[in-house]
Design an enzyme around this catalytic site. Structure first.
Site, mmCIF file in Angstrom:
data_model
loop_
_atom_site.group_PDB
_atom_site.id
_atom_site.type_symbol
_atom_site.label_atom_id
_atom_site.label_comp_id
_atom_site.label_asym_id
_atom_site.label_seq_id
_atom_site.Cartn_x
_atom_site.Cartn_y
_atom_site.Cartn_z
ATOM 1 C CB ALA A 253 -0.938 -0.007 1.202
ATOM 2 N N GLY A 254 1.899 1.283 0.813
ATOM 3 C CA GLY A 254 2.758 2.459 0.866
ATOM 4 C C GLY A 254 3.516 2.689 -0.429
#
Length: 312
Positions: A253-254
């Site tokens: 996600a990051g």
């Protein structure tokens, strides 16, 4: 020709298991299968930006093995330029062993391999490429000395440097790296490690953001999952709401956020709108399993942004 997003960072093959829950110390649990995905924070960020129809070039290192072949083929299939990815004669390709439980939360063990050979000299050889960038993306899965040299080269050429300080080190980052960074983007746990401040809720995030600014970072964005994101600049905090999506796997996600952010900046967007692109890209990534295979397309991102605007 459009100036590319340049990524200096890691390339790993991810070995992923999905038990119902992660094992406790000394415990054995079973998973239905073993999956292999192209990964590494650098590679993930490069693919995330490239999937959004953005020109991207990768600077990194892999081994002379089948894992390295697979990673290079995967990057090229997504349109990432790999001329600056060298191959080691002494180290194998980086590998990550990832456990993803039924809630989508992950636990990761990384074997750096050839990533540890991304040295300042390797980066220096890519000076013209870095100077040509629209944005430089950095993470900390390659030696920090290499990240520092890349940041210095970019800053000298007027290229914005975005640092994802992951994995967060136990000691302060070099002062010069902080000075050359245009935007630092930790998540809650990374911000806590870098500042010693528990990041719990919005108050904790804002306190940590101010502490990072006091360390010398010009602009700070703390990613807070479902709480959204806190952007600190010019003495004030602004919050961006998260997108509501079903969570399957939070692994990349990051990295998706970084790719979305860079893709928007490459298009000339202001930072506020670029943050929204990053958050939408991150939200898309958690709805699918894996790292690079989970990255969304430009069409998917635009649809999610439009849905967000309608719900606002």
């Amino acid at each position: 020709m459009d100036r590319p997003v340049v990524v200096v960072g890691s390339l790993n093959l991810d070995l992923v298991v999905t038990p119902a829950r992660a094992p406790a110390a000394g415990e054995t649990v079973f998973a239905p299968r073993l999956d292999q995905f192209p990964g590494g924070k650098g590679g993930n960020q490069a693919v995330a930006a490239a999937r959004l129809s953005t020109p991207v070039a990768m600077v990194g290192r892999v081994g002379q093995d089948a894992f390295g072949d697979r990673l290079l083929e995967s990057l090229r299939a997504d349109g990432v330029a790999t001329e600056a990815v060298s191959r080691s004669a002494t180290a194998g390709t980086g590998t990550a062993v990832i456990t993803v439980d039924a809630t989508g939360q992950n636990r990761i063990v990384v074997v750096p391999g050839a990533n540890a050979e991304v040295t300042p000299e390797v980066v220096e050889a890519c000076r013209p490429l870095i100077a040509s960038a629209s944005v430089l993306l950095l993470q900390l899965e390659v030696p920090v000395e290499a990240c520092l040299r890349a940041a210095e080269l970019a800053a000298a050429a007027g290229v914005p440097v975005i640092l994802d300080p992951a994995p967060a080190p136990g000691e302060p980052l070099p002062r010069r790296l902080r000075e050359c960074t245009w935007l630092v983007t930790p998540n809650e746990s990374e911000a806590a490690t870098l500042t010693g401040i528990p990041v719990e809720g919005r108050r904790g995030a804002e306190e940590a953001a101010r502490a990072l600014a006091a360390q010398g970072f010009r602009q700070v964005l703390i990613k807070c999952g479902g709480e959204g994101a806190c952007l600190y600049r010019e003495g004030a905090c602004a919050w961006f709401d998260a997108f509501t999506v079903p969570v399957v796997d939070t692994t990349a996600a990051g990295d998706a956020f970084a790719g979305g952010l860079a893709a928007a900046l490459q298009r000339g967007m202001a930072l506020d709108e670029a943050v929204r692109w990053g958050m939408a890209a991150g939200a898309l990534a958690v709805t699918r399993a894996g790292a690079q295979p989970a990255m969304g397309t430009l069409g998917e991102l635009m649809a999610l942004l439009e849905r967000g605007r309608q719900q606002a």
